[in-house]
Motif scaffolding. Structure first.
Motif, PDB file in Angstrom:
ATOM      1  N   GLU A 124      -5.450 124.868  42.853  1.00 48.99           N
ATOM      2  CA  GLU A 124      -5.180 125.207  44.311  1.00 48.99           C
ATOM      3  C   GLU A 124      -3.979 126.301  44.493  1.00 48.99           C
ATOM      4  O   GLU A 124      -4.011 127.070  45.382  1.00 48.99           O
ATOM      5  CB  GLU A 124      -4.862 124.132  44.979  1.00 48.99           C
ATOM      6  N   ILE A 125      -3.141 126.097  43.462  1.00 50.61           N
ATOM      7  CA  ILE A 125      -1.679 126.823  43.535  1.00 50.61           C
ATOM      8  C   ILE A 125      -1.865 128.238  42.807  1.00 50.61           C
ATOM      9  O   ILE A 125      -0.970 128.886  43.015  1.00 50.61           O
ATOM     10  CB  ILE A 125      -0.686 125.868  43.282  1.00 50.61           C
ATOM     11  N   ARG A 126      -2.851 128.268  41.899  1.00 48.13           N
ATOM     12  CA  ARG A 126      -2.658 129.257  41.015  1.00 48.13           C
ATOM     13  C   ARG A 126      -3.021 130.499  41.710  1.00 48.13           C
ATOM     14  O   ARG A 126      -3.727 130.535  42.807  1.00 48.13           O
ATOM     15  CB  ARG A 126      -3.812 129.151  40.068  1.00 48.13           C
ATOM     16  N   TYR A 127      -2.154 131.615  41.617  1.00 47.64           N
ATOM     17  CA  TYR A 127      -2.229 133.079  42.269  1.00 47.64           C
ATOM     18  C   TYR A 127      -2.595 134.064  41.241  1.00 47.64           C
ATOM     19  O   TYR A 127      -2.165 134.377  40.481  1.00 47.64           O
ATOM     20  CB  TYR A 127      -0.743 133.264  42.772  1.00 47.64           C
TER      21      TYR A 127
ATOM     22  N   LEU B  78       4.999 120.390  60.165  1.00 46.52           N
ATOM     23  CA  LEU B  78       4.747 120.439  58.816  1.00 46.52           C
ATOM     24  C   LEU B  78       3.286 120.406  58.410  1.00 46.52           C
ATOM     25  O   LEU B  78       3.247 121.400  57.477  1.00 46.52           O
ATOM     26  CB  LEU B  78       5.316 119.048  58.139  1.00 46.52           C
ATOM     27  N   PHE B  79       2.532 120.131  59.074  1.00 44.46           N
ATOM     28  CA  PHE B  79       1.120 120.075  58.873  1.00 44.46           C
ATOM     29  C   PHE B  79       0.314 121.521  59.705  1.00 44.46           C
ATOM     30  O   PHE B  79      -0.890 121.474  59.464  1.00 44.46           O
ATOM     31  CB  PHE B  79       0.395 118.849  58.902  1.00 44.46           C
TER      32      PHE B  79
ATOM     33  N   GLN C 209      -0.292 125.432  60.055  1.00 41.69           N
ATOM     34  CA  GLN C 209      -0.578 126.578  59.396  1.00 41.69           C
ATOM     35  C   GLN C 209       0.339 127.734  60.083  1.00 41.69           C
ATOM     36  O   GLN C 209       0.169 127.786  61.348  1.00 41.69           O
ATOM     37  CB  GLN C 209      -1.767 127.178  59.306  1.00 41.69           C
TER      38      GLN C 209
ATOM     39  N   ILE D  31       6.886 127.978  60.700  1.00 42.55           N
ATOM     40  CA  ILE D  31       7.929 127.565  59.709  1.00 42.55           C
ATOM     41  C   ILE D  31       9.200 127.258  60.515  1.00 42.55           C
ATOM     42  O   ILE D  31       9.430 127.681  61.523  1.00 42.55           O
ATOM     43  CB  ILE D  31       8.188 128.770  58.962  1.00 42.55           C
TER      44      ILE D  31
ATOM     45  N   LYS E 261       0.470 130.237  44.553  1.00 39.44           N
ATOM     46  CA  LYS E 261       0.372 130.706  45.895  1.00 39.44           C
ATOM     47  C   LYS E 261       1.454 129.969  46.645  1.00 39.44           C
ATOM     48  O   LYS E 261       1.767 130.721  47.502  1.00 39.44           O
ATOM     49  CB  LYS E 261      -0.784 129.858  46.269  1.00 39.44           C
ATOM     50  N   ALA E 262       2.342 129.017  46.242  1.00 43.33           N
ATOM     51  CA  ALA E 262       3.281 128.517  47.038  1.00 43.33           C
ATOM     52  C   ALA E 262       4.465 129.357  46.913  1.00 43.33           C
ATOM     53  O   ALA E 262       5.065 129.747  47.884  1.00 43.33           O
ATOM     54  CB  ALA E 262       3.623 126.957  46.456  1.00 43.33           C
TER      55      ALA E 262
ATOM     56  N   GLU F  72       7.666 124.792  49.593  1.00 49.38           N
ATOM     57  CA  GLU F  72       7.490 123.037  49.619  1.00 49.38           C
ATOM     58  C   GLU F  72       5.720 122.724  49.707  1.00 49.38           C
ATOM     59  O   GLU F  72       5.222 123.236  50.644  1.00 49.38           O
ATOM     60  CB  GLU F  72       8.004 122.603  51.024  1.00 49.38           C
ATOM     61  N   ILE F  73       5.517 121.920  48.652  1.00 48.71           N
ATOM     62  CA  ILE F  73       4.233 121.495  48.569  1.00 48.71           C
ATOM     63  C   ILE F  73       3.808 120.454  49.712  1.00 48.71           C
ATOM     64  O   ILE F  73       4.562 119.428  49.846  1.00 48.71           O
ATOM     65  CB  ILE F  73       3.735 121.054  47.323  1.00 48.71           C
ATOM     66  N   VAL F  74       2.784 120.587  50.631  1.00 46.37           N
ATOM     67  CA  VAL F  74       2.398 119.530  51.457  1.00 46.37           C
ATOM     68  C   VAL F  74       1.141 119.054  51.048  1.00 46.37           C
ATOM     69  O   VAL F  74       0.127 119.728  51.143  1.00 46.37           O
ATOM     70  CB  VAL F  74       2.368 120.171  52.970  1.00 46.37           C
ATOM     71  N   PRO F  75       1.282 117.611  50.211  1.00 44.02           N
ATOM     72  CA  PRO F  75       0.108 117.441  49.941  1.00 44.02           C
ATOM     73  C   PRO F  75      -0.892 116.751  51.059  1.00 44.02           C
ATOM     74  O   PRO F  75      -0.546 116.431  52.213  1.00 44.02           O
ATOM     75  CB  PRO F  75       0.339 116.038  48.873  1.00 44.02           C
TER      76      PRO F  75
ATOM     77  N   VAL G 214       9.277 126.640  53.064  1.00 46.16           N
ATOM     78  CA  VAL G 214       7.921 127.229  53.690  1.00 46.16           C
ATOM     79  C   VAL G 214       6.971 126.330  53.098  1.00 46.16           C
ATOM     80  O   VAL G 214       6.770 126.282  51.977  1.00 46.16           O
ATOM     81  CB  VAL G 214       7.803 128.705  53.064  1.00 46.16           C
ATOM     82  N   PRO G 215       6.201 125.560  53.987  1.00 44.32           N
ATOM     83  CA  PRO G 215       5.147 124.727  53.473  1.00 44.32           C
ATOM     84  C   PRO G 215       4.033 125.454  52.976  1.00 44.32           C
ATOM     85  O   PRO G 215       3.381 126.219  53.726  1.00 44.32           O
ATOM     86  CB  PRO G 215       4.902 124.012  54.859  1.00 44.32           C
ATOM     87  N   PHE G 216       3.602 124.852  52.045  1.00 43.64           N
ATOM     88  CA  PHE G 216       2.309 125.163  51.318  1.00 43.64           C
ATOM     89  C   PHE G 216       1.248 124.068  51.384  1.00 43.64           C
ATOM     90  O   PHE G 216       1.553 123.153  50.684  1.00 43.64           O
ATOM     91  CB  PHE G 216       2.348 125.728  49.862  1.00 43.64           C
ATOM     92  N   HIS G 217       0.209 124.230  52.024  1.00 39.54           N
ATOM     93  CA  HIS G 217      -0.833 123.242  52.248  1.00 39.54           C
ATOM     94  C   HIS G 217      -1.755 123.019  51.427  1.00 39.54           C
ATOM     95  O   HIS G 217      -2.525 124.135  51.331  1.00 39.54           O
ATOM     96  CB  HIS G 217      -1.352 123.374  53.680  1.00 39.54           C
ATOM     97  N   LEU G 218      -1.623 121.991  50.467  1.00 38.32           N
ATOM     98  CA  LEU G 218      -2.670 122.093  49.556  1.00 38.32           C
ATOM     99  C   LEU G 218      -4.251 122.164  50.071  1.00 38.32           C
ATOM    100  O   LEU G 218      -4.330 121.308  51.114  1.00 38.32           O
ATOM    101  CB  LEU G 218      -2.608 120.760  48.444  1.00 38.32           C
TER     102      LEU G 218
ATOM    103  N   SER H   6      -5.565 124.717  51.396  1.00 35.68           N
ATOM    104  CA  SER H   6      -5.777 125.394  52.647  1.00 35.68           C
ATOM    105  C   SER H   6      -5.672 126.978  52.068  1.00 35.68           C
ATOM    106  O   SER H   6      -5.246 127.041  51.026  1.00 35.68           O
ATOM    107  CB  SER H   6      -4.817 125.463  53.615  1.00 35.68           C
TER     108      SER H   6
END
Lengths: 635, 635
Positions: free
Chosen positions: A475-478, A604-605, A607, A610, B500-501, B580-583, B614-618, B620
Motif C-alpha cells: 500500500e505504501i509502495r510508490y 486524524l482519520f 483525508q 493536516i 507514498k507516505a 505518519e502512518i494511520v492504520p 502528515v497522516p497517511f491513511h493505509l 486510501s
C-alpha cells in the motif's frame, strides 16, 4: 529532566556503542562454551530428579530403572549432537531451526520451528531460574518463603546484564560455568570411588527422611506390564529435559570468533561429552545412594551432601549449581532476541524487535522475554516440577524440523558424503519425532496441553503480522513519478481571543499560505461583539469567522466547518493550525484544556486535512514579537 | 467506533441541551425543598445517635442529657436560620459563604470559606450515603457484609443522575423527601401520644440487647464535674452535625423560580422548622424509650420498630430514611460543582470545572466529587460513626465567615434596619465561632485533625492555581500591533525511503515553503547508495541530505541538524514535516514505530521549530496521486 533520565540510563546500561563495534563482539571457544552451553549442562540439576518423581509410584523398584532410562537419553543426545554438528558446518551464518526448516521445508515448517523455539526459550528461563533458586533453598532452607521473589529478581538482573551487551556477559559467565564443571567432575569421581571402594557411608533409610516424597508412602509396589511401559515412557519424556539447549550452539554460530563453524563444532562436542558424563553420573549416584526426590531439597543437593559431606565443598557445589542455572537462562536471553530479530527482519514479528539498542543488544526482545518469563515464574510459584511437563516439547519439535530440513538439504546439494550425512540426519529426525509423540502422549494432561495450544496460536499470530506488513508494503509502495501539487491550500486557525499564543499560530499560518481564516467558536454569545471589535482594530489581514455553538461544544462547529468546505470543494488541502500552550511544569498541564490534542485526534482519520500545533512556550518571548520593544521605546 | 461510544453516551446521559435551555431549569418551592433541604432534614437520622454514643460513658444518666443538648442545638439552628434569611435577600444571585466572605472580608477569608465548604460537601456525600446504607442494613441485617459496596454503588448512581441534569433530579427527589417528612411526623405524633397516654409498650432492658453498645457495660457511672462538661461539649459538638446543610438554600438561590429570594426565604423557614421538630422529637423519644446506639441497628430504626411495630409502617420509615439520606448527598452534588465553577471562574480552580456539559450540568465537578467521596467511603468502611468527627467543622467555619461577612455588609450599605440586622448576624457569627472552637477542641484526636490539616493545604493549592493563571494571563496577553512575519521558513522532511507516505509529506512540505530538504538518517550504511540513486531518478526538486548515525539513533541526528541550522541562523523558522502512518485497526499501531510522536515530543520545548505530522491513511489513495492513473492509461 530528560538529561537526568539520560544520565541514569548511562549509569545502568553504560555508554552507547557505535555500530562498527559489532564485528568485535565475538567470543572465543572457552567463553562461548560458558555462554551457550550452560543451558544444556545445567539440566543435570533437574533431569534425574524429574525421572525419579515420575517413577516414584513403582516404590523402591524405581531406582533400578533410572540408569537405563538415562542411558537411552544419552544415546539420543549423542545422535542429536552429531546431527547438529553437520548443521554448524552447513549453516555458518547461524543454523537455527527456523532458518534450516524454512529454507528446506518451506515457510510453514519454519514458523512452526520458530513458534516452538520461542516458547521453549521462555520456558528455559522459567525452569532454569526456578531450578537455580531451588539449589539455593536446598542449602539454605530459611530462604524457602522468598522463592518467588528471588526468581523475579534473578530474571531482572539477567535482563539488565544482557541489555548492557554481549562481551561483559562472556566474562561474567565463564567463572561459574567452569566452577560447576569442576565441582560436578569432583562429585562424580569422589562418589564413584567411595561407592566402589566401599568407603561410602550407609544411606539413611527412606522412611527416616520426613521431607522426602517417600517411595514407601507413594509406591504402589508391582504394577502391570502396560502401566510399567507407560511410566518408563513418561520418565523418559521428562528426563529428555536434559537435552534442552543442545541447539543453542548451532543457532549461535555467528557469535564465535572465526573460523566460526570449526570453533562451534568443537565446542558442541565438548558440551555433549560433559552433559553425557554429568547426567549418567548423577543418575548412577542417585541409584547407588538411594536418593529420593524431596519437597525441600533437590536430588543433586542430597547427593552432594552425602558424597562431599556438609562442609565447604558442598556449599561450593550448590553455589555453582545456582549460578550455572541462572546463567542457563542466559542462553535464552541470547537466542530469543536473536530469533526475534530474524523473524522481525522477515516481517513475522513487530519491526521494533529488529532494532539494536545503544549497546548493540536487541533490547526490545530482551525486555519481552524477561516480562513473559517473570509471569510464568510467578504463576507457577517458582516450582520446577510444575514447569518441566511444559518444557522440552518445543525443543524436540525443533530438533525434528531442523534435522528433517537437513535431510532435504543434503538431497539438494549432493556434496561429497551426502548419503551418509542424509542418513544420519534422517535417523536423528525420526528418533526425535518419536520423542515428540511420546512427550505429548505422556505429559498432555500434566501441562503439555498448554504448549500444544500455544504453539499453533503463535503461528497464527506470526502469519497475521506478516499479512499486515505485506499489505502495508504494497500500500505504501510508490512507483509513480513526481506527485501532483495542491492547487489551493486553506489554513484555519481556531482562536479564543487575541493572545500571544493566537498571534504565534497566525504568524505561522500566514507564513505557510495566502488563504488564512481565524475561526472563533461562540460558546458564550455575549463575548463575541467585543472580540470582533478588537479584531477589526488589530487589522492583520486575516478574516474572523464566527461559528455559533448552541451546545457549547468547542470541537463540533470546527468539524462542521471543515466538512462544509470539503463538500463544496473550496480547498484541495486544509491545514488546521492550533495554538498549543507549553507550560513550564508538568502539573500545569492539568490546568489547561488539551484542545490541540483533541483537534488532532478529531481530524486524524480525515483525508486532506493536516493539523499543526504551534507551541507557545510560557515565559518565553516569541521571535515575531521581537521588534515591538524597539518600537515602543524605553517606556 | 467513535459513533458507537457517542450512542452509548446518549443512552446514559441523554441528548445534549442547548445553552438557552438554562433559564428554564429552575425549581418551584416544593421541589427546591426536596432538592436542597434533604441534607439538613436527613441529619436527624444520625445526630441524636451521635450524641448518645459520646455520652454512653455516663451510663444510664446519659439519657437525661440528650434532650437539653438537643434544645441548645435547635436554638443555635434557629439563630443561624434567621441569619441566613438575611443573606438570601442581600445576595439574590446566590449568597454562598465564599461569595459573602470574599466580598466583605477579603479574598483569603473567601478562600477559607471555599476550602471548608468543599471539604464538607465531600463529607456530606460520605456521611449521608453511609447513614442511608445503615438505615437499610438496620432493616435487613443480611445486607451488612455488602455495606461498602452498596455505598459505592449509591454514590455512582447519584453522580449519574446529576450528570443527566437538574430537572429530572427535582422530580426524582420530591417523592422520597415528602415520604420521609410524612413518616417522621407520624412517628413523632404516634410516639408522643403513646408515651403520654401510657399506651407505650415497656422498653426492653438494656442488658437483654446483646448487639447494643450497652450503657451498663460502658458506663463509668458518676464522673467529675469537669469531665461532665467536656462530655456534654463533645456531645454538643457531634450533635451539631444536625445543622449541616442549613447553608444549602442560600447558596442555591439561583435555582429557585422568580421571585427567587422570597421563595428561597420561605423554603428556608420551612426547612428549619421541620428540622427542629424532627430533631427534638427524635431525641425526646430516644430518652423516653431508653434507646441505646447499637452496632447493627440505628437509633432511629430502634425507635421506629418500638413505636410503629415491626410491620409495613416501620419498613416505609426505613425506606424513606434510606432514600432521603441518599438524596442528602445530592445537595452536595448540586453545590460542590457550582462552587467549583465559581472558583474556576475566579481562577482558583482548574478551568475545566467551569464548563457545562452536554446536559448543562458542571460535569467535571460532579465526577471529582464522586471520586473523592467514593474514596472516603471505602477508607472509612462506610461507618457513619467514624466519619462524623470529621464532619461539621468546615460547615461552622463557613457559618462564621458568612455571618461575619454580613456584619460588614450591613455596616457598609446602611439600609433601613441595618443596626438590628447587623446585631443578629453578629450574634450568629459569635455563636458559630464558639462552636468551631468547641468542635476542634473536643473532636481533634477523633479525626477533626484531618480537616484541620486539609483545609489550609487546600487554600495553598487554590492560591497556587490562581498564581499560575494570573501569570499565564499576563504572559499570554498581547498588546502589540500586527506581528512581524518570518523571513525564511525551512521545511525538513525525515524520509526512510521513497513511499507514498514520504510523497504525501513532501507534497505538503512543498506546498508550505520554497525551501524543502529531505533528511535521511543512515543507520545501515549499506542502504544509502541505492536510495540516493532512486532519489536522483525521482527528480522532484527536493535535495536529499544524508545524516550518518553511528549509534543507530534515528532521532539524535535530526536534533543535531536542527541545532546546527539554528546555531548558524540559517532559518527564522523550521518546520519538521513527518509522515505518519494511520492504520485501519488499533492493534496495527503496535507494529509500527511511533517516530512521528517522538519527533514531536523532541522538539516541543524548542523555540521556532514546528512539527507537523502528515497522516497517511493505509488503504486510501491520496489526492496528489489521482492524476497518475489517467496518465498511465488502461494498462
Amino acid at each position: 529532566m530528560t538529561s537526568g533520565l539520560l544520565r541514569l540510563k548511562r549509569v545502568v546500561f553504560g555508554a552507547p556503542y557505535p555500530t562498527q563495534r559489532l564485528e568485535h563482539e565475538r567470543l572465543g571457544k572457552a567463553t562461548a562454551l560458558a555462554v551457550l552451553s550452560s543451558d544444556a549442562i545445567s539440566s543435570v540439576a533437574y533431569a534425574t530428579e524429574q525421572i525419579l518423581i515420575v517413577l516414584a509410584v513403582l516404590g523402591t523398584a524405581a531406582l533400578g530403572y533410572v540408569v537405563p532410562v538415562s542411558v537411552v537419553i544419552v544415546a539420543l543426545l549423542v545422535l542429536v549432537g552429531l546431527s547438529y554438528r553437520q548443521t554448524v558446518f552447513a549453516y555458518p551464518s547461524g543454523g537455527g531451526s527456523y532458518t534450516v526448516a524454512k529454507d528446506n521445508l518451506g515457510v510453514r515448517a519454519g514458523l512452526l520451528a520458530a513458534a516452538a523455539l520461542l516458547t521453549d526459550y521462555v520456558l528455559t528461563v522459567a525452569v532454569s531460574i526456578s531450578g537455580g533458586i531451588a539449589a539455593l533453598t536446598s542449602a539454605y532452607p530459611a530462604l524457602l518463603p522468598w522463592r518467588v521473589a528471588l526468581c523475579v529478581v534473578a530474571v531482572a538482573l539477567l535482563a539488565l546484564m544482557n541489555l548492557r551487551g554481549v562481551r561483559e556477559s562472556g566474562i561474567v559467565f565463564s567463572v561459574p560455568t567452569y566452577a560447576f564443571i569442576v565441582m560436578m567432575l569432583a562429585l562424580i569421581v569422589a562418589g564413584v570411588w567411595q561407592a566402589l571402594s566401599g568407603a561410602a557411608p550407609a544411606p539413611a533409610p527412606a522412611a527416616a527422611r520426613a521431607d522426602a516424597v517417600s517411595l514407601a508412602m507413594h509406591g504402589l509396589g508391582p504394577v502391570s506390564g502396560l502401566a510399567l511401559v507407560y511410566l518408563l515412557l513418561r520418565g523418559f519424556a521428562e528426563g529428555c529435559s536434559a537435552m534442552t539447549g543442545t541447539e543453542a550452539i548451532s543457532n549461535g554460530v555467528t557469535v564465535f570468533r572465526p573460523p566460526a563453524s570449526r570453533n562451534a563444532a568443537t565446542t558442541l562436542g565438548w558440551m555433549v561429552a560433559l552433559l553425557a558424563v554429568f547426567f549418567l553420573g548423577t543418575s548412577w549416584l542417585a541409584q547407588r545412594y538411594q536418593v529420593l526426590p524431596g519437597l525441600t531439597e533437590t536430588v543433586l543437593s542430597q547427593i552432594g551432601r552425602h558424597v562431599l559431606g556438609g562442609g565447604l565443598p558442598y556449599y561450593v557445589l550448590q553455589a555453582s549449581t545456582f549460578l550455572i542455572l541462572v546463567l542457563a537462562a542466559n542462553t535464552a536471553f541470547a537466542d530469543f532476541p536473536r530469533l526475534g530479530s530474524i523473524l522481525a527482519h522477515d516481517r513475522y514479528m513487530p519491526r521494533q524487535l529488529a532494532a539494536r539498542g545503544d549497546r548493540l543488544a536487541f533490547s526490545n526482545g530482551i525486555v519481552v522475554l524477561a516480562a513473559v518469563a517473570t509471569m510464568l515464574v510467578v504463576v507457577f510459584r517458582g516450582d520446577t516440577h510444575a514447569l518441566i511437563p511444559l518444557y522440552a516439547v518445543g525443543v524436540f519439535v525443533c530438533f525434528t524440523l531442523s534435522q528433517a530440513g537437513m535431510v532435504v538439504h543434503w538431497r539438494r546439494c549432493r556434496e561429497p558424503g551426502w548419503r551418509w550425512r542424509m542418513a544420519l540426519n534422517g535417523v536423528g529426525a525420526a528418533a526425535t519425532a518419536l520423542v515428540v509423540l511420546v512427550q505429548i502422549g505422556t505429559k498432555f494432561t500434566e501441562g503439555a496441553w498448554i504448549v500444544v495450544l500455544i504453539i499453533p496460536s503463535f503461528i497464527v499470530l506470526l502469519l497475521g503480522i506478516h499479512r499486515h506488513y505485506e499489505r502495508f508494503a504494497s500500500e505504501i509502495r510508490y512507483t509513480g513519478q513526481a506527485p501532483l501539487m495542491f492547487l489551493h491550500h486553506t489554513v484555519l486557525v481556531p482562536v479564543a481571543g487575541i493572545t500571544k499564543a493566537t498571534a504565534s499560530a497566525l504568524v505561522y499560518a500566514t507564513t505557510i499560505s495566502e488563504d488564512v481564516r481565524a475561526l472563533y467558536v461562540e460558546t458564550e454569545p455575549g463575548d463575541t461583539d467585543a472580540l470582533r471589535a478588537r479584531w477589526e482594530a488589530w487589522d492583520i489581514g486575516v478574516p474572523l469567522v464566527v461559528l455559533p455553538s448552541p451546545f457549547r461544544s468547542v470541537l463540533r462547529p470546527l468539524v462542521e466547518y471543515v466538512d462544509g468546505m470539503q463538500d463544496r470543494h473550496e480547498a484541495d488541502l486544509i491545514s488546521v493550525v492550533v495554538p498549543e500552550i507549553v507550560p513550564r511544569r508538568w502539573w500545569e498541564h492539568l490546568l489547561h484544556n488539551k484542545t490541540a490534542f483533541y483537534i488532532k485526534a478529531l481530524f486524524l482519520f480525515r483525508q486532506n486535512v493536516i493539523v499543526t500545533a504551534v507551541p507557545f512556550h510560557l515565559g518565553s518571548r516569541p521571535r515575531w514579537d521581537a521588534g515591538h520593544d524597539a518600537a515602543a521605546g524605553p517606556v
